[in-house]
Design an enzyme around this catalytic site. Structure first.
Site, PDB file in Angstrom:
ATOM      1  N   ASP A  66       0.881  -1.169  -0.226  1.00 57.62           N
ATOM      2  CA  ASP A  66      -0.169  -0.078  -0.005  1.00 57.62           C
ATOM      3  C   ASP A  66       0.889   1.289   0.182  1.00 57.62           C
ATOM      4  O   ASP A  66       2.085   1.113   0.466  1.00 57.62           O
ATOM      5  CB  ASP A  66      -1.015   0.032   1.303  1.00 57.62           C
ATOM      6  CG  ASP A  66      -0.358  -0.489   2.460  1.00 57.62           C
ATOM      7  OD1 ASP A  66       1.099  -0.452   2.627  1.00 57.62           O
ATOM      8  OD2 ASP A  66      -0.969  -0.925   3.432  1.00 57.62           O
ATOM      9  N   ASN A 134      -7.770  -2.426  14.258  1.00 60.93           N
ATOM     10  CA  ASN A 134      -9.185  -2.665  13.580  1.00 60.93           C
ATOM     11  C   ASN A 134      -9.281  -3.971  12.954  1.00 60.93           C
ATOM     12  O   ASN A 134     -10.323  -4.250  12.215  1.00 60.93           O
ATOM     13  CB  ASN A 134      -9.591  -1.501  13.161  1.00 60.93           C
ATOM     14  CG  ASN A 134      -8.969  -1.134  11.675  1.00 60.93           C
ATOM     15  OD1 ASN A 134      -8.000  -2.002  11.245  1.00 60.93           O
ATOM     16  ND2 ASN A 134      -9.354  -0.020  11.119  1.00 60.93           N
ATOM     17  N   HIS A 136      -7.329  -4.469  10.042  1.00 60.57           N
ATOM     18  CA  HIS A 136      -6.989  -4.187   8.680  1.00 60.57           C
ATOM     19  C   HIS A 136      -5.698  -5.178   8.194  1.00 60.57           C
ATOM     20  O   HIS A 136      -5.036  -5.180   8.805  1.00 60.57           O
ATOM     21  CB  HIS A 136      -7.251  -2.823   8.227  1.00 60.57           C
ATOM     22  CG  HIS A 136      -5.676  -2.004   8.712  1.00 60.57           C
ATOM     23  ND1 HIS A 136      -6.094  -0.663   8.873  1.00 60.57           N
ATOM     24  CD2 HIS A 136      -4.681  -2.502   8.787  1.00 60.57           C
ATOM     25  CE1 HIS A 136      -4.981  -0.228   9.100  1.00 60.57           C
ATOM     26  NE2 HIS A 136      -3.933  -1.211   9.349  1.00 60.57           N
ATOM     27  N   GLU A 141      -9.984  -1.835   5.259  1.00 63.27           N
ATOM     28  CA  GLU A 141     -10.400  -1.454   6.334  1.00 63.27           C
ATOM     29  C   GLU A 141     -11.663  -2.291   6.538  1.00 63.27           C
ATOM     30  O   GLU A 141     -12.354  -2.827   5.675  1.00 63.27           O
ATOM     31  CB  GLU A 141     -10.665  -0.103   6.430  1.00 63.27           C
ATOM     32  CG  GLU A 141      -9.605   0.899   5.994  1.00 63.27           C
ATOM     33  CD  GLU A 141      -8.715   1.110   7.291  1.00 63.27           C
ATOM     34  OE1 GLU A 141      -8.635   0.148   8.161  1.00 63.27           O
ATOM     35  OE2 GLU A 141      -8.316   2.231   7.544  1.00 63.27           O
TER      36      GLU A 141
HETATM   37  C1  F6R Z   1       1.279  -1.318   6.169  1.00 69.86           C
HETATM   38  C2  F6R Z   1       0.041  -2.209   6.312  1.00 69.86           C
HETATM   39  C3  F6R Z   1      -0.718  -2.132   7.501  1.00 69.86           C
HETATM   40  C4  F6R Z   1       0.106  -2.380   8.865  1.00 69.86           C
HETATM   41  C5  F6R Z   1      -0.903  -2.266  10.025  1.00 69.86           C
HETATM   42  C6  F6R Z   1      -0.328  -2.365  11.461  1.00 69.86           C
HETATM   43  O1  F6R Z   1       1.883  -1.512   4.914  1.00 69.86           O
HETATM   44  O2  F6R Z   1      -0.114  -2.885   5.518  1.00 69.86           O
HETATM   45  O3  F6R Z   1      -1.693  -3.222   7.365  1.00 69.86           O
HETATM   46  O4  F6R Z   1       0.698  -3.575   8.645  1.00 69.86           O
HETATM   47  O5  F6R Z   1      -1.453  -1.160  10.322  1.00 69.86           O
HETATM   48  O6  F6R Z   1       0.833  -1.422  11.649  1.00 69.86           O
HETATM   49  P1  F6R Z   1       1.950  -1.292  12.641  1.00 69.86           P
HETATM   50  O7  F6R Z   1       2.888  -2.557  12.425  1.00 69.86           O
HETATM   51  O8  F6R Z   1       2.534  -0.197  12.741  1.00 69.86           O
HETATM   52  O9  F6R Z   1       1.239  -1.863  14.035  1.00 69.86           O
END
Ligand code: F6R
Length: 258
Positions: A66, A134, A136, A141
């Protein structure tokens, strides 16, 4: 579905890094699906350490999940910049073999189609994932319906709150992102989801509950034939481990983390 639990994120990361190393060593043209965020930072550090010990990335292709809409590749908070700083610039991967969605594309629909074509041409051997509070994965989302392919997503208030810590001016944080879709993620031959810290325990429990729901996008991973959840002691604390989870601490005494 496999679950591997380690006492610390560092030890869990050594396990994942060893799996990535083995893929890179074994495959002539490995394709890695990569994530950003706090969770994989240690993994990239370990892979850079492996590179300094001789592991080459010259034959590796990477495809990131992403990118924020509206951030240039060199913007300090862009995911392209994150990948450059944590991995790409420290290893010998040719820049043309690293792929992150272009958040600056004038035609975002065309950019999503380009990314899907890229994914079709380079099937992912191993997808690395983190998980949002959440549920994702990528920026898919929780919603009534999930999209299968690469698409533009409006970030939820919870994700904006969680990621605001990376933006000196949280008001300037993009409200939209481009993300790979659920089906594209599930098409990876193997998937490793890493979750570290007690603050992830609740969502890890929900993702592994045995039910699949668009309210917890990561729960769809339960349907993948080759998925491993790699957790530390904090993230697994709400799970009751049945025998078949193969809960293990294989690297505890080896002190391999550099
Ligand atoms: C980032 C991504 C997100 C993160 C998720 C967890 O490329 O795809 O899904 O993996 O938001 O983020 P952290 O590791 O910062 O808790």
């Amino acid at each position: 579905m496999k679950i591997r639990v380690f006492p610390t994120a560092e030890l869990a990361t050594v396990y994942v890094a060893a799996l990535v190393e083995s893929l890179i060593t074994r495959e002539p043209h490995p394709v890695l699906g990569l994530a950003t965020g706090a969770t994989p930072v240690l993994l990239y550090r370990q892979l850079v350490a492996f590179h300094r010990q001789g592991l080459s990335f010259a034959h590796v292709t990477t495809i990131n999940l992403d990118e924020y809409v509206g951030l240039a590749p060199d913007h300090p908070q862009s995911y392209r910049r994150f990948m450059e700083e944590h991995l790409f610039r420290h290893v010998d991967i040719p820049p043309t073999q690293t792929h992150v969605p272009n958040g600056m594309a004038a035609d975002l629909a065309a950019e999503c189609a380009r990314y899907d074509a890229l994914l079709a041409a380079h099937p992912i051997d191993l997808q690395i994932l983190g998980i949002g509070h959440n549920g994702h994965i990528g920026f898919n989302e929780p919603e009534g319906a999930l999209k299968t392919r690469t698409h533009v997503v409006t970030l939820t208030a919870e994700t904006l709150r969680a990621n605001a810590r990376y933006f000196p001016d949280p008001g300037a944080m993009p409200r939209q992102a481009i993300t790979m879709g659920l089906e594209s993620i599930l098409q990876a031959k193997a998937i490793i989801l890493m979750a570290f810290g007690a603050d992830k325990a609740q969502i890890v429990q929900a993702a592994l509950s045995g039910e699949v729901s668009t309210a917890v996008p990561a729960s769809f991973l339960q349907m993948h034939p080759n998925v491993t959840f790699v957790l530390d002691a904090g993230a697994c604390q709400l799970l009751t481990p049945p025998e078949h989870w193969g809960v293990s601490f294989p690297l505890l005494e080896q002190g391999q983390f550099t």
